[in-house]
Design a protein around this motif. Structure first.
Motif, PDB file in Angstrom:
ATOM      1  N   GLY A  76      35.405  -8.818  12.275  1.00  0.00           N
ATOM      2  CA  GLY A  76      35.794  -8.736  11.062  1.00  0.00           C
ATOM      3  C   GLY A  76      34.836  -9.408  10.138  1.00  0.00           C
ATOM      4  N   ALA A  83      37.096 -13.863   8.167  1.00  0.00           N
ATOM      5  CA  ALA A  83      38.259 -14.346   9.030  1.00  0.00           C
ATOM      6  C   ALA A  83      37.813 -14.620  10.324  1.00  0.00           C
ATOM      7  CB  ALA A  83      39.162 -12.803   9.209  1.00  0.00           C
ATOM      8  N   THR A 125      39.860 -14.755  13.094  1.00  0.00           N
ATOM      9  CA  THR A 125      40.239 -13.854  14.021  1.00  0.00           C
ATOM     10  C   THR A 125      40.281 -12.590  13.550  1.00  0.00           C
ATOM     11  OG1 THR A 125      42.574 -14.457  13.183  1.00  0.00           O
ATOM     12  CG2 THR A 125      41.723 -15.802  14.961  1.00  0.00           C
ATOM     13  N   ASP A 126      40.378 -11.487  14.274  1.00  0.00           N
ATOM     14  CA  ASP A 126      40.285 -10.321  14.046  1.00  0.00           C
ATOM     15  C   ASP A 126      41.609  -9.938  13.354  1.00  0.00           C
ATOM     16  OD1 ASP A 126      39.654  -7.613  13.653  1.00  0.00           O
ATOM     17  OD2 ASP A 126      39.657  -6.986  15.962  1.00  0.00           O
ATOM     18  N   ASN A 127      41.638  -9.210  12.124  1.00  0.00           N
ATOM     19  CA  ASN A 127      42.854  -8.956  11.319  1.00  0.00           C
ATOM     20  C   ASN A 127      43.460  -7.414  11.638  1.00  0.00           C
ATOM     21  OD1 ASN A 127      40.925  -7.403   9.820  1.00  0.00           O
ATOM     22  ND2 ASN A 127      41.175  -8.701   8.025  1.00  0.00           N
ATOM     23  N   ASN A 128      42.703  -6.733  12.384  1.00  0.00           N
ATOM     24  CA  ASN A 128      43.038  -5.614  12.685  1.00  0.00           C
ATOM     25  C   ASN A 128      42.432  -4.833  14.261  1.00  0.00           C
ATOM     26  OD1 ASN A 128      40.665  -4.387  12.023  1.00  0.00           O
ATOM     27  ND2 ASN A 128      41.028  -3.852  10.023  1.00  0.00           N
ATOM     28  N   GLU A 146      38.385  -3.080   7.392  1.00  0.00           N
ATOM     29  CA  GLU A 146      38.388  -4.469   7.579  1.00  0.00           C
ATOM     30  C   GLU A 146      39.614  -5.027   6.529  1.00  0.00           C
ATOM     31  OE1 GLU A 146      37.514  -6.289   9.813  1.00  0.00           O
ATOM     32  OE2 GLU A 146      36.006  -4.905  10.514  1.00  0.00           O
ATOM     33  N   GLN A 147      40.543  -4.042   6.138  1.00  0.00           N
ATOM     34  CA  GLN A 147      41.467  -4.602   5.491  1.00  0.00           C
ATOM     35  C   GLN A 147      42.655  -5.118   6.450  1.00  0.00           C
ATOM     36  OE1 GLN A 147      43.089  -1.888   2.593  1.00  0.00           O
ATOM     37  NE2 GLN A 147      40.846  -1.687   1.384  1.00  0.00           N
ATOM     38  N   SER A 148      43.258  -5.963   6.356  1.00  0.00           N
ATOM     39  CA  SER A 148      44.173  -6.733   7.221  1.00  0.00           C
ATOM     40  C   SER A 148      45.212  -5.604   7.531  1.00  0.00           C
ATOM     41  CB  SER A 148      44.947  -7.872   6.670  1.00  0.00           C
ATOM     42  OG  SER A 148      45.817  -8.518   7.461  1.00  0.00           O
ATOM     43  N   GLY A 149      45.369  -5.409   8.917  1.00  0.00           N
ATOM     44  CA  GLY A 149      46.613  -4.647   9.462  1.00  0.00           C
ATOM     45  C   GLY A 149      45.910  -2.941   9.332  1.00  0.00           C
TER      46      GLY A 149
END
Length: 184
Positions: free
Chosen positions: A5, A8, A10-13, A41-44
């Motif tokens: 990612g 971040a 931690t990986d967000n998705n 790379e947008q969260s979720g």
């Protein structure tokens, strides 16, 4: 390369970003390096794609002088809203001159246009912290360094940052600029 990612820890998705680069040195005094990043790379979200290309040209006209220019352009699908994409861009220039074998002087100037407010976090009178605040940022830095011993360098720099928004905090008050003096 493969990355988990952007921006971040931690990986967000579950999506991955692919990274590639190409470096060319057609002459001893000229190097061109370009890198490209692409992924969701947008969260979720694993569908909307983000891409960025960065290109750096380095010129060394003499043994003591190095000049660099860098340009960056980024694009992200539906980053502003579900119907509006985002773009950002920047340019930077660097110069380094060795006064002698131990003493160096460097200068840098950068401009970044986050015209959709998706790559920087700002505040505005109508938005509040974390709102999507389009902004233009620029800075310049002057650095001097001295090599005390091999592997040990002493460095001092002055940096001035500007924004077209009141982004920087100074004793609880928002301001459009800040100055930093650092010694390492």
């Amino acid at each position: 390369g493969v990355n988990n990612g952007w921006d971040a820890l931690t990986d967000n998705n579950h999506a991955k970003t692919l990274e590639t680069g190409l470096s060319l040195t057609p002459y001893d005094w000229l190097t061109w390096f370009t890198s490209f990043y692409h992924g969701a790379e947008q969260s979720g979200d694993q569908g909307n794609q983000r891409s960025m290309v960065s290109s750096v040209v380095t010129v060394t006209p003499t043994e003591d002088l190095t000049l660099m220019v860098e340009g960056v352009y980024g694009f992200e699908e539906d980053a502003v809203s579900t119907t509006q994409d985002a773009e950002w861009s920047g340019i930077a220039g660097y110069a380094r001159y060795m006064l002698n074998e131990k003493w160096g002087l460097s200068a840098r100037a950068e401009f970044f246009d986050d015209n959709d407010g998706t790559r920087t976090i700002g505040t505005s009178a109508n938005g509040g912290p974390g709102s999507r605040t389009p902004q233009e940022l620029w800075e310049f830095t002057v650095t001097t360094d001295y090599q005390l011993y091999e592997g040990l360098v002493c460095r001092a720099d002055y940096r001035h940052d500007e924004s077209d928004q009141n982004l920087f905090q100074d004793k609880g008050t928002a301001d459009d600029s800040q100055d930093i003096l650092s010694i390492q």
